[in-house]
Design an enzyme around this catalytic site. Structure first.
Site, mmCIF file in Angstrom:
data_model
loop_
_atom_site.group_PDB
_atom_site.id
_atom_site.type_symbol
_atom_site.label_atom_id
_atom_site.label_comp_id
_atom_site.label_asym_id
_atom_site.label_seq_id
_atom_site.Cartn_x
_atom_site.Cartn_y
_atom_site.Cartn_z
ATOM 1 N N HIS A 101 0.888 -1.166 0.000
ATOM 2 C CA HIS A 101 0.000 0.000 0.000
ATOM 3 C C HIS A 101 0.927 1.217 0.000
ATOM 4 C CE1 HIS A 101 -2.213 -3.065 2.359
ATOM 5 N NE2 HIS A 101 -3.320 -2.530 1.897
ATOM 6 N N ASP A 104 2.520 1.885 3.253
ATOM 7 C CA ASP A 104 3.505 0.902 3.766
ATOM 8 C C ASP A 104 4.905 1.322 3.349
ATOM 9 O OD1 ASP A 104 1.277 -0.696 4.379
ATOM 10 O OD2 ASP A 104 1.415 -1.718 2.438
ATOM 11 N N ASP A 339 -0.408 -12.382 2.292
ATOM 12 C CA ASP A 339 -1.087 -11.409 3.157
ATOM 13 C C ASP A 339 -1.305 -12.102 4.505
ATOM 14 O OD1 ASP A 339 -2.418 -9.348 4.240
ATOM 15 O OD2 ASP A 339 -3.984 -9.192 2.712
#
Ligand code: XUL
Ligand code: CO
Length: 440
Positions: A101, A104, A339
């Site tokens: 993201h 991040d 994830d």
């Protein structure tokens, strides 16, 4: 560049009898399965947020893992140290892709999006410089449109046109960085795209606005040379009580409703599937039969908990049935993004490697066993036989759309009652899967 994971060697394949904790038991990148190398079947990716960011903090206590990498969190020095650590980590595991993201990658400036955007330019230059000469690339990027308080009423679904501009600005920038880093895909996970109560929500307006944002993203992405797939990552709840991208079927319907189905595919996450009371395989299958299986977020939920635990994938049954769908789909256009996060007490650098070694081995085993199921033929043979009444006679006419309700009703009247449709043989088939899994 200093070494962060000093005690960890290069992780190599040693085979199933190895007891070396720093070796793969099943993930053998060079092994050919159904005509393709294992590494091509399984383009693994590191999730920037969990691996380089998550320190074990939860609503009951602070972090247990040190992810400072020798720098002060919230600084660009820290952001760069994460790049260095991430590259070392991926190299040691032979992982070629990463997912992120925007927030991040760099600390977000709370008062000025222009500052955040400059930082994104700087960090993406740094990533390009540090990955030059390696085969490490971006799998997909995304904009975090759920963390910042401005998104409390949603991003594409916000009530505020001002906030909508910020969602658009983040998507625009994240797309630019995805293209710059050579990303294969761009993800929309609608963290706040949903609602708590219909007493304060205009669902139609919100869904149309989300679709418009996606259309603008496609137009802009294509205009700057993005050739990859856009993905929706369905999730039924958490953080919102009701999320619009509930599951694959809902998301596919939404994409078709708004004319987005040519540019979008699904990014299916195992733990999101179980939150929707589906299996991982179900979500992959629905995506596959609609030609929309794009990418996978590899993890698993804890079946006795009702939220998104993002455990590393350990369940070989689920991985096998998932890989069965992936093989049937002819592979992914995206990859397998972990994830997944370490459990809070697994708080050392060693644990980060144990988790990836185990997760990669789980999918490797899943791939091996799924290929064996297909080559064995008993499952596919049974399914084919089960529907064989459609291969000729009236069944074929039904499939070819060559009949009418009147003709079928006349057949039924003639037969008076149908022939036996035959057993579903579920327990036999479960035994076949066990046999293939455990025959050695
Ligand atoms: C949240 C989740 C996200 C997406 C990307 O449950 O899975 O991390 O993968 O936004
Ligand atoms: Co995810």
């Amino acid at each position: 560049m200093s070494e962060f994971f000093k005690n960890i060697p290069q992780i190599k394949f040693e085979g199933k009898d190895s007891k070396n904790p720093w070796a793969f038991k099943y993930y053998n990148p060079e092994l050919t399965i159904m005509g393709k190398k294992m590494s091509e079947h399984l383009p693994f990716a590191m999730a920037w947020w969990h691996n380089l960011g998550a320190n074990g903090v939860d609503m009951f206590g602070s972090g247990t893992a040190d992810k400072s990498f020798g720098q002060t969190p919230g600084t660009m020095e820290h952001a760069k140290a994460k790049v260095d650590a991430g590259i070392e980590f991926m190299k040691k595991l032979g992982i070629k892709y990463y997912c992120w993201h925007d927030v991040d990658l760099v600390p977000e400036d709370p008062n000025d999006i222009n500052v955040t955007n400059k930082r994104l330019d700087e960090i993406s230059d740094y990533i390009l410089e540090k990955t030059k000469g390696t085969d490490i690339k971006c799998l997909w990027g995304t904009a975090n449109m759920f963390g910042n308080p401005r998104f409390m009423n949603g991003a594409g679904s916000t009530n505020s046109a001002d906030v909508y501009c910020f969602a658009a600005a983040q998507v625009k920038k994240a797309l630019e960085i995805t293209v710059k880093l050579g990303g294969r895909g761009y993800v929309f996970w609608g963290g706040r795209e949903g609602y708590e109560t219909l007493l304060n929500t205009d669902v139609k307006l919100e869904q149309e606005n989300i679709a418009n944002l996606m259309h603008m993203a496609v137009d802009y992405g294509r205009s700057i040379g993005f050739k990859g797939d856009f993905y929706i990552e369905p999730k039924p709840k958490e953080p919102m009580s009701h999320q619009y991208d509930f599951d694959a079927a809902t998301a596919i319907g939404f994409l078709r409703q708004y004319g987005l189905d040519k540019d979008f595919k699904m990014n299916i996450e195992a733990n999101h599937a179980s939150l929707a009371n589906h299996t991982f395989q179900h979500e992959l299958c629905i995506s596959r039969i609609n030609g929309m299986l794009g990418s996978v977020d590899a993890n698993q939920g804890n079946p006795i908990l009702g939220w998104d635990t993002d455990n590393f994938p350990w369940n070989v049954y689920d991985a096998t049935l998932a890989m069965y769908e992936v093989l049937k789909a002819g592979g992914l256009t995206g990859g397998f993004n972990f994830d997944s996060k370490n459990r809070r007490p697994s708080n050392t650098f060693e644990d980060m490697f144990h988790a990836y070694i185990m997760g990669m081995d789980t999918f490797a085993l899943g791939l091996i066993k799924a290929a064996e199921i297909i080559e064995d033929g008993r499952i596919d043979g049974f399914i084919k036989e089960k529907y064989s009444s459609y291969e000729s006679g009236i069944g074929k006419k039904i499939r070819d759309k060559q009949t009418t309700l009147e003709e079928l009703a006349a057949r039924a009247a003639e037969m008076k009652k149908p022939s036996d449709p035959g057993s579903g043989r579920e327990e036999y088939l479960e035994g076949v899967v066990n046999n293939i899994l455990f025959r050695g």
